[in-house]
Design a protein around this motif. Structure first.
Motif, PDB file in Angstrom:
ATOM      1  N   ALA A  83       9.766   4.398   3.378  1.00  0.00           N
ATOM      2  CA  ALA A  83       9.327   5.143   4.569  1.00  0.00           C
ATOM      3  C   ALA A  83       9.644   6.624   4.414  1.00  0.00           C
ATOM      4  CB  ALA A  83       9.993   4.576   5.811  1.00  0.00           C
ATOM      5  N   HIS A  84      10.843   6.949   3.919  1.00  0.00           N
ATOM      6  CA  HIS A  84      11.227   8.349   3.751  1.00  0.00           C
ATOM      7  C   HIS A  84      10.355   9.037   2.704  1.00  0.00           C
ATOM      8  CE1 HIS A  84      13.858  11.788   4.034  1.00  0.00           C
ATOM      9  NE2 HIS A  84      14.098  11.747   2.725  1.00  0.00           N
ATOM     10  N   LEU A  85      10.142   8.392   1.545  1.00  0.00           N
ATOM     11  CA  LEU A  85       9.320   8.985   0.494  1.00  0.00           C
ATOM     12  C   LEU A  85       7.864   9.105   0.927  1.00  0.00           C
ATOM     13  CD1 LEU A  85      10.809   7.204  -2.662  1.00  0.00           C
ATOM     14  CD2 LEU A  85      11.028   9.612  -2.040  1.00  0.00           C
ATOM     15  N   HIS A  86       7.363   8.128   1.672  1.00  0.00           N
ATOM     16  CA  HIS A  86       5.977   8.199   2.158  1.00  0.00           C
ATOM     17  C   HIS A  86       5.796   9.377   3.109  1.00  0.00           C
ATOM     18  CE1 HIS A  86       2.405   7.040   4.534  1.00  0.00           C
ATOM     19  NE2 HIS A  86       1.979   6.534   3.359  1.00  0.00           N
ATOM     20  N   ASN A 142       0.837  -1.211   0.000  1.00  0.00           N
ATOM     21  CA  ASN A 142       0.000   0.000   0.000  1.00  0.00           C
ATOM     22  C   ASN A 142       0.864   1.251   0.000  1.00  0.00           C
ATOM     23  OD1 ASN A 142      -2.299  -1.577   0.049  1.00  0.00           O
ATOM     24  ND2 ASN A 142      -2.443  -1.562   2.301  1.00  0.00           N
ATOM     25  N   ARG A 143       1.916   1.238   0.832  1.00  0.00           N
ATOM     26  CA  ARG A 143       2.804   2.401   0.867  1.00  0.00           C
ATOM     27  C   ARG A 143       3.497   2.612  -0.471  1.00  0.00           C
ATOM     28  NH1 ARG A 143       6.107   3.709   6.352  1.00  0.00           N
ATOM     29  NH2 ARG A 143       4.315   4.188   7.682  1.00  0.00           N
ATOM     30  N   ILE A 144       3.943   1.489  -1.112  1.00  0.00           N
ATOM     31  CA  ILE A 144       4.618   1.588  -2.406  1.00  0.00           C
ATOM     32  C   ILE A 144       3.667   2.170  -3.448  1.00  0.00           C
ATOM     33  CG2 ILE A 144       5.608   0.245  -4.298  1.00  0.00           C
ATOM     34  CD1 ILE A 144       6.792  -1.620  -2.190  1.00  0.00           C
ATOM     35  N   ALA A 145       2.415   1.752  -3.384  1.00  0.00           N
ATOM     36  CA  ALA A 145       1.434   2.272  -4.349  1.00  0.00           C
ATOM     37  C   ALA A 145       1.203   3.764  -4.136  1.00  0.00           C
ATOM     38  CB  ALA A 145       0.110   1.501  -4.205  1.00  0.00           C
ATOM     39  N   GLU A 146       1.099   4.185  -2.852  1.00  0.00           N
ATOM     40  CA  GLU A 146       0.907   5.609  -2.578  1.00  0.00           C
ATOM     41  C   GLU A 146       2.115   6.425  -3.034  1.00  0.00           C
ATOM     42  OE1 GLU A 146       0.126   5.969   1.531  1.00  0.00           O
ATOM     43  OE2 GLU A 146      -1.788   4.897   1.480  1.00  0.00           O
ATOM     44  N   PRO A 164      12.342   8.587 -12.420  1.00  0.00           N
ATOM     45  CA  PRO A 164      13.582   7.797 -12.619  1.00  0.00           C
ATOM     46  C   PRO A 164      13.498   6.464 -11.883  1.00  0.00           C
ATOM     47  CG  PRO A 164      13.954   9.543 -11.038  1.00  0.00           C
ATOM     48  CD  PRO A 164      12.565   9.779 -11.585  1.00  0.00           C
ATOM     49  N   GLU A 165      14.255   5.511 -12.399  1.00  0.00           N
ATOM     50  CA  GLU A 165      14.259   4.192 -11.781  1.00  0.00           C
ATOM     51  C   GLU A 165      15.179   4.194 -10.546  1.00  0.00           C
ATOM     52  OE1 GLU A 165      15.365   1.275 -14.574  1.00  0.00           O
ATOM     53  OE2 GLU A 165      13.603   1.567 -15.871  1.00  0.00           O
ATOM     54  N   PHE A 166      14.726   3.562  -9.497  1.00  0.00           N
ATOM     55  CA  PHE A 166      15.526   3.415  -8.278  1.00  0.00           C
ATOM     56  C   PHE A 166      15.027   2.187  -7.535  1.00  0.00           C
ATOM     57  CE2 PHE A 166      11.887   5.905  -7.134  1.00  0.00           C
ATOM     58  CZ  PHE A 166      11.518   5.465  -5.881  1.00  0.00           C
ATOM     59  N   GLU A 167      15.777   1.762  -6.553  1.00  0.00           N
ATOM     60  CA  GLU A 167      15.458   0.557  -5.802  1.00  0.00           C
ATOM     61  C   GLU A 167      14.556   0.901  -4.618  1.00  0.00           C
ATOM     62  OE1 GLU A 167      17.758  -3.084  -3.430  1.00  0.00           O
ATOM     63  OE2 GLU A 167      18.881  -1.422  -4.351  1.00  0.00           O
ATOM     64  N   TYR A 168      13.465   0.197  -4.538  1.00  0.00           N
ATOM     65  CA  TYR A 168      12.538   0.390  -3.404  1.00  0.00           C
ATOM     66  C   TYR A 168      13.026  -0.445  -2.217  1.00  0.00           C
ATOM     67  CZ  TYR A 168       9.153   2.729  -6.413  1.00  0.00           C
ATOM     68  OH  TYR A 168       8.524   3.620  -7.247  1.00  0.00           O
ATOM     69  N   THR A 169      13.408   0.228  -1.184  1.00  0.00           N
ATOM     70  CA  THR A 169      13.792  -0.437   0.058  1.00  0.00           C
ATOM     71  C   THR A 169      12.873   0.057   1.182  1.00  0.00           C
ATOM     72  OG1 THR A 169      15.379   1.295   0.613  1.00  0.00           O
ATOM     73  CG2 THR A 169      16.212  -0.544  -0.695  1.00  0.00           C
ATOM     74  N   PRO A 170      12.784  -0.685   2.269  1.00  0.00           N
ATOM     75  CA  PRO A 170      11.916  -0.212   3.376  1.00  0.00           C
ATOM     76  C   PRO A 170      12.285   1.194   3.851  1.00  0.00           C
ATOM     77  CG  PRO A 170      12.546  -2.502   3.727  1.00  0.00           C
ATOM     78  CD  PRO A 170      13.302  -2.046   2.528  1.00  0.00           C
ATOM     79  N   ARG A 171      13.569   1.493   3.870  1.00  0.00           N
ATOM     80  CA  ARG A 171      13.981   2.822   4.338  1.00  0.00           C
ATOM     81  C   ARG A 171      13.579   3.909   3.347  1.00  0.00           C
ATOM     82  NH1 ARG A 171      20.210   4.456   6.014  1.00  0.00           N
ATOM     83  NH2 ARG A 171      19.747   6.643   6.619  1.00  0.00           N
ATOM     84  N   SER A 172      13.828   3.672   2.019  1.00  0.00           N
ATOM     85  CA  SER A 172      13.464   4.680   1.023  1.00  0.00           C
ATOM     86  C   SER A 172      11.951   4.856   0.936  1.00  0.00           C
ATOM     87  CB  SER A 172      14.034   4.283  -0.342  1.00  0.00           C
ATOM     88  OG  SER A 172      13.470   3.052  -0.769  1.00  0.00           O
ATOM     89  N   THR A 211       3.363  12.505   2.369  1.00  0.00           N
ATOM     90  CA  THR A 211       2.315  12.919   3.317  1.00  0.00           C
ATOM     91  C   THR A 211       2.412  14.405   3.621  1.00  0.00           C
ATOM     92  OG1 THR A 211       2.373  10.707   4.295  1.00  0.00           O
ATOM     93  CG2 THR A 211       1.338  12.470   5.580  1.00  0.00           C
ATOM     94  N   ILE A 212       3.632  14.881   3.878  1.00  0.00           N
ATOM     95  CA  ILE A 212       3.833  16.309   4.179  1.00  0.00           C
ATOM     96  C   ILE A 212       3.479  17.161   2.960  1.00  0.00           C
ATOM     97  CG2 ILE A 212       5.554  18.044   4.784  1.00  0.00           C
ATOM     98  CD1 ILE A 212       7.029  15.888   6.365  1.00  0.00           C
TER      99      ILE A 212
END
Length: 305
Positions: free
Chosen positions: A60-63, A29-33, A50-58, A67-68
């Motif tokens: 969380a930071h992007l989410h 859900n977070r990745i989709a948002e 751009p293409e980048f690797e989705y990691t739990p840390r990235s 949100t902000i």
């Protein structure tokens, strides 16, 4: 775009599997948002994500950023809508006021140029004073507020000038003290060589005095041992010896006539009986004198003790 979602090894526990599925769904859900927000932001400027690797840390930071950003965008949209509504109301009010002025013959086109200039100046002053109307009371209140603010600024400026004067005085004193300390430091640096020479001389003298002290201590020990050998005691002081010498002189003075008499007997003709008697008498006198001398010495020793 590459998508990598971290997951653990399969577990035989049903509870662990349910927890893993729930966590994976939450991450999805977070990745989709995050994807949706990134696409909307990049498409708004005509660029691709751009293409980048989705990691739990990235994620969380992007989410968190998304949100902000959405919250600020929503707040900006509300403010913009409010400004648009106010602008529409102001335009409608301006149209209505223009119609009223045209109806009474006070349209801007029919007014003299000096009146238009005065009105523009009045509007500029009102805008400068941040008032919404051109009433005299509003101008007076704005001018009074401006005067109060000017007085506060002048008081603050005077206070700042006084503080600056105090700081300038402190700075001058500090510079004077620094100059004095530098002069003292230079003087001390100049005195280093003479002081070192004097210190070296005193060190040499101290070594000599130390050697002399050891020599005097050795001599004192030798003298003390010599006094012990000759039977010296602290009771025999200079005063006692002087007193004994006076008594000795007194005794010599008293015994001198006796010795003279004895010497005179040597010139007499030899008479054995008389000579024996005379000798015995002189012996008694001499023994009495020795006894008296001994008593005087004993009394002197006893009084000094």
């Amino acid at each position: 775009m590459t998508e990598i979602v971290g997951g653990g090894d399969p577990s035989p526990s049903v509870t662990s599997e349910a927890s893993k599925n729930s966590s994976s769904g939450f991450d999805a859900n977070r990745i989709a948002e995050v994807k949706s927000w990134l696409e909307s932001q990049f498409s708004a400027v005509g660029k691709e994500v751009p293409e980048f690797e989705y990691t739990p840390r990235s994620i969380a930071h992007l989410h968190n950023i998304a949100t902000i950003s959405q919250a600020k965008t929503q707040a900006a949209s509300i403010v913009a809508n409010d400004f648009r509504q106010k602008a529409t109301e102001y335009r409608a009010q301006a149209v209505r006021i223009r119609e009223i002025l045209e109806h009474v013959g006070l349209a801007q086109e029919s007014l003299p140029s000096n009146v238009v200039s005065s009105a523009q100046v009045l509007a500029s002053v009102a805008d400068l004073l941040n008032i919404r109307d051109t009433e005299l009371s509003s101008f007076l209140v704005a001018m009074a507020d401006l005067s109060l603010r000017k007085t506060a600024v002048e008081e603050k400026r005077s206070k700042v000038q006084q503080e600056s004067k105090v700081l300038l005085d402190f700075t001058r004193k500090a510079i004077s003290r620094l100059t004095y300390l530098k002069r003292i430091l230079a003087q001390l640096e100049d005195d280093i060589a003479p002081c070192e020479a004097e210190m070296e001389s005193r060190r040499t003298n101290l070594a000599i005095m130390d050697s002399k002290e050891r020599q005097y201590e050795k001599q004192y020990s030798n003298c003390k041992a010599m006094l012990n050998r000759v039977g010296y005691s602290p009771e025999i002081s200079h005063g006692v010896l002087a007193e004994m010498a006076e008594h000795r002189k007194e005794l010599e003075r008293k015994t001198k006539p006796i010795l003279d008499t004895l010497r005179s007997y040597q010139d007499l003709p030899p008479d054995k009986a008389l000579a024996v008697l005379a000798i015995e008498d002189k012996k008694r006198q001499y023994a009495a004198a020795e006894k008296y001398l001994e008593e005087v010495l004993q009394s002197a020793l006893a009084s000094s003790g």
